[in-house]
Motif scaffolding. Sequence first.
Motif, PDB file in Angstrom:
ATOM      1  N   VAL A  42       1.046  -0.981  -0.186  1.00 52.04           N
ATOM      2  CA  VAL A  42      -0.135   0.110  -0.184  1.00 52.04           C
ATOM      3  C   VAL A  42       1.235   1.263   0.355  1.00 52.04           C
ATOM      4  O   VAL A  42       2.214   1.069   0.784  1.00 52.04           O
ATOM      5  CB  VAL A  42      -1.082  -0.144   1.451  1.00 52.04           C
ATOM      6  N   GLY A  43       0.565   2.625  -0.771  1.00 55.79           N
ATOM      7  CA  GLY A  43       1.358   3.242  -0.900  1.00 55.79           C
ATOM      8  C   GLY A  43       1.383   4.063   0.617  1.00 55.79           C
ATOM      9  O   GLY A  43       1.158   4.302   1.659  1.00 55.79           O
ATOM     10  N   GLN A  44       2.716   4.988   0.806  1.00 58.29           N
ATOM     11  CA  GLN A  44       2.800   5.211   2.401  1.00 58.29           C
ATOM     12  C   GLN A  44       2.395   6.600   2.375  1.00 58.29           C
ATOM     13  O   GLN A  44       2.227   6.705   3.857  1.00 58.29           O
ATOM     14  CB  GLN A  44       4.386   5.611   1.800  1.00 58.29           C
ATOM     15  N   LYS A  45       1.305   6.741   1.908  1.00 58.52           N
ATOM     16  CA  LYS A  45       0.391   8.658   2.056  1.00 58.52           C
ATOM     17  C   LYS A  45      -0.695   7.468   2.430  1.00 58.52           C
ATOM     18  O   LYS A  45      -1.173   8.601   3.411  1.00 58.52           O
ATOM     19  CB  LYS A  45       0.442   9.013   0.391  1.00 58.52           C
ATOM     20  N   ALA A  46      -1.301   6.321   2.369  1.00 55.30           N
ATOM     21  CA  ALA A  46      -2.699   5.472   2.846  1.00 55.30           C
ATOM     22  C   ALA A  46      -2.482   4.879   3.626  1.00 55.30           C
ATOM     23  O   ALA A  46      -2.635   4.938   4.626  1.00 55.30           O
ATOM     24  CB  ALA A  46      -2.822   4.327   1.572  1.00 55.30           C
ATOM     25  N   VAL A  47      -0.934   4.200   4.202  1.00 57.43           N
ATOM     26  CA  VAL A  47      -0.199   3.971   5.319  1.00 57.43           C
ATOM     27  C   VAL A  47       0.023   5.045   6.462  1.00 57.43           C
ATOM     28  O   VAL A  47      -0.572   4.308   7.674  1.00 57.43           O
ATOM     29  CB  VAL A  47       0.485   3.536   5.278  1.00 57.43           C
ATOM     30  N   LEU A  48      -0.079   6.445   6.120  1.00 60.53           N
ATOM     31  CA  LEU A  48       0.192   7.665   7.174  1.00 60.53           C
ATOM     32  C   LEU A  48      -1.260   8.183   7.667  1.00 60.53           C
ATOM     33  O   LEU A  48      -1.478   7.904   8.576  1.00 60.53           O
ATOM     34  CB  LEU A  48       1.147   8.382   6.120  1.00 60.53           C
ATOM     35  N   GLU A  49      -2.152   7.660   6.557  1.00 55.64           N
ATOM     36  CA  GLU A  49      -3.563   8.177   7.032  1.00 55.64           C
ATOM     37  C   GLU A  49      -4.287   7.044   7.476  1.00 55.64           C
ATOM     38  O   GLU A  49      -5.007   7.308   9.101  1.00 55.64           O
ATOM     39  CB  GLU A  49      -4.098   7.730   5.890  1.00 55.64           C
ATOM     40  N   HIS A  50      -3.958   5.695   8.173  1.00 55.79           N
ATOM     41  CA  HIS A  50      -4.341   4.735   8.683  1.00 55.79           C
ATOM     42  C   HIS A  50      -3.896   4.633  10.169  1.00 55.79           C
ATOM     43  O   HIS A  50      -4.203   4.857  10.958  1.00 55.79           O
ATOM     44  CB  HIS A  50      -4.088   3.275   7.702  1.00 55.79           C
ATOM     45  N   LEU A  51      -2.182   4.811  10.087  1.00 54.65           N
ATOM     46  CA  LEU A  51      -1.117   4.744  11.301  1.00 54.65           C
ATOM     47  C   LEU A  51      -2.128   6.687  12.172  1.00 54.65           C
ATOM     48  O   LEU A  51      -2.093   6.547  13.028  1.00 54.65           O
ATOM     49  CB  LEU A  51      -0.247   5.646  10.572  1.00 54.65           C
ATOM     50  N   ARG A  52      -2.756   7.248  11.319  1.00 57.65           N
ATOM     51  CA  ARG A  52      -3.159   8.540  12.335  1.00 57.65           C
ATOM     52  C   ARG A  52      -4.362   7.915  12.454  1.00 57.65           C
ATOM     53  O   ARG A  52      -4.671   8.486  13.556  1.00 57.65           O
ATOM     54  CB  ARG A  52      -3.633   9.651  10.894  1.00 57.65           C
ATOM     55  N   ILE A  53      -5.188   7.375  12.030  1.00 62.14           N
ATOM     56  CA  ILE A  53      -6.057   7.278  12.385  1.00 62.14           C
ATOM     57  C   ILE A  53      -6.517   6.090  13.559  1.00 62.14           C
ATOM     58  O   ILE A  53      -6.778   6.101  14.681  1.00 62.14           O
ATOM     59  CB  ILE A  53      -7.334   6.971  11.444  1.00 62.14           C
ATOM     60  N   LEU A  54      -5.678   5.234  13.464  1.00 60.36           N
ATOM     61  CA  LEU A  54      -5.269   4.447  14.773  1.00 60.36           C
ATOM     62  C   LEU A  54      -4.647   4.982  15.470  1.00 60.36           C
ATOM     63  O   LEU A  54      -4.871   5.337  17.145  1.00 60.36           O
ATOM     64  CB  LEU A  54      -4.270   3.317  14.151  1.00 60.36           C
ATOM     65  N   GLU A  55      -3.137   6.168  15.571  1.00 63.56           N
ATOM     66  CA  GLU A  55      -3.182   6.712  16.373  1.00 63.56           C
ATOM     67  C   GLU A  55      -4.477   7.971  17.215  1.00 63.56           C
ATOM     68  O   GLU A  55      -4.104   7.986  18.508  1.00 63.56           O
ATOM     69  CB  GLU A  55      -1.486   7.623  16.244  1.00 63.56           C
ATOM     70  N   SER A  56      -4.891   8.503  16.392  1.00 62.21           N
ATOM     71  CA  SER A  56      -5.543   9.319  17.123  1.00 62.21           C
ATOM     72  C   SER A  56      -7.044   8.614  17.887  1.00 62.21           C
ATOM     73  O   SER A  56      -7.136   8.461  18.998  1.00 62.21           O
ATOM     74  CB  SER A  56      -6.639  10.581  16.534  1.00 62.21           C
ATOM     75  N   ALA A  57      -6.790   7.448  18.042  1.00 61.25           N
ATOM     76  CA  ALA A  57      -7.688   6.444  18.472  1.00 61.25           C
ATOM     77  C   ALA A  57      -7.170   6.116  19.979  1.00 61.25           C
ATOM     78  O   ALA A  57      -7.910   5.472  20.728  1.00 61.25           O
ATOM     79  CB  ALA A  57      -8.588   5.400  17.831  1.00 61.25           C
ATOM     80  N   GLY A  58      -6.230   6.050  19.537  1.00 61.37           N
ATOM     81  CA  GLY A  58      -5.118   5.794  20.591  1.00 61.37           C
ATOM     82  C   GLY A  58      -5.130   4.118  20.382  1.00 61.37           C
ATOM     83  O   GLY A  58      -4.202   3.572  21.895  1.00 61.37           O
TER      84      GLY A  58
END
Length: 198
Positions: A42-58
Amino acid sequence: MESNRDLGRLLDILGNETRRRILLLLTRRPYFVSELSQELGVGQKAVLEHLRILESAGLIEGRTEKIPRGRPRKYYTIKRGFRLEVLLTPYTFGTDIYEPKRPGASAEYQQARELIKSTEPIETKIDELVQFLDEVQRRIDEAMRMKQELEEVRLLVETYIENLMRRVAQENEAEFERLLKELRPKLPKKILEDLESF
């Protein structure tokens, strides 16, 4: 306990296959973005967005580490462990989240620490640890069986109370209102919500 809204958001977050794959990888070791991107295809930009969502959920956290050559890298790891249960029956739908407490005080934790620190020969040590794990698993299975039985009893009683109150409401609305007012402080929240929407 988290609110139903928070649990709903958590279910939405975990409903995404790529995010579940990221979490699975992070259970193995810390990863940085380009590694995750390569592993997942998966592209890095998409991975970063998924990581942002997971991080914001704690669910995950990132930490930046300097490397000898090049820019510092941000590694991601699992932040907290929890167990999420979804209960669906013909009578109810709900979710519960359980977060492990710090285990340090229990006798089992102390026993595990003693076994881990023992100076026995490796074969003996592993054998003792495996036996201990078997006993822990047996106790977990027994507790889960008991929990399931108690949940079934609770559902049976809640359903009976709700059906009884509905019958009273159909036969005598004034009596229903009187009972509801009197019993409101004692009735479980779920029954109250169901009866108020009746």
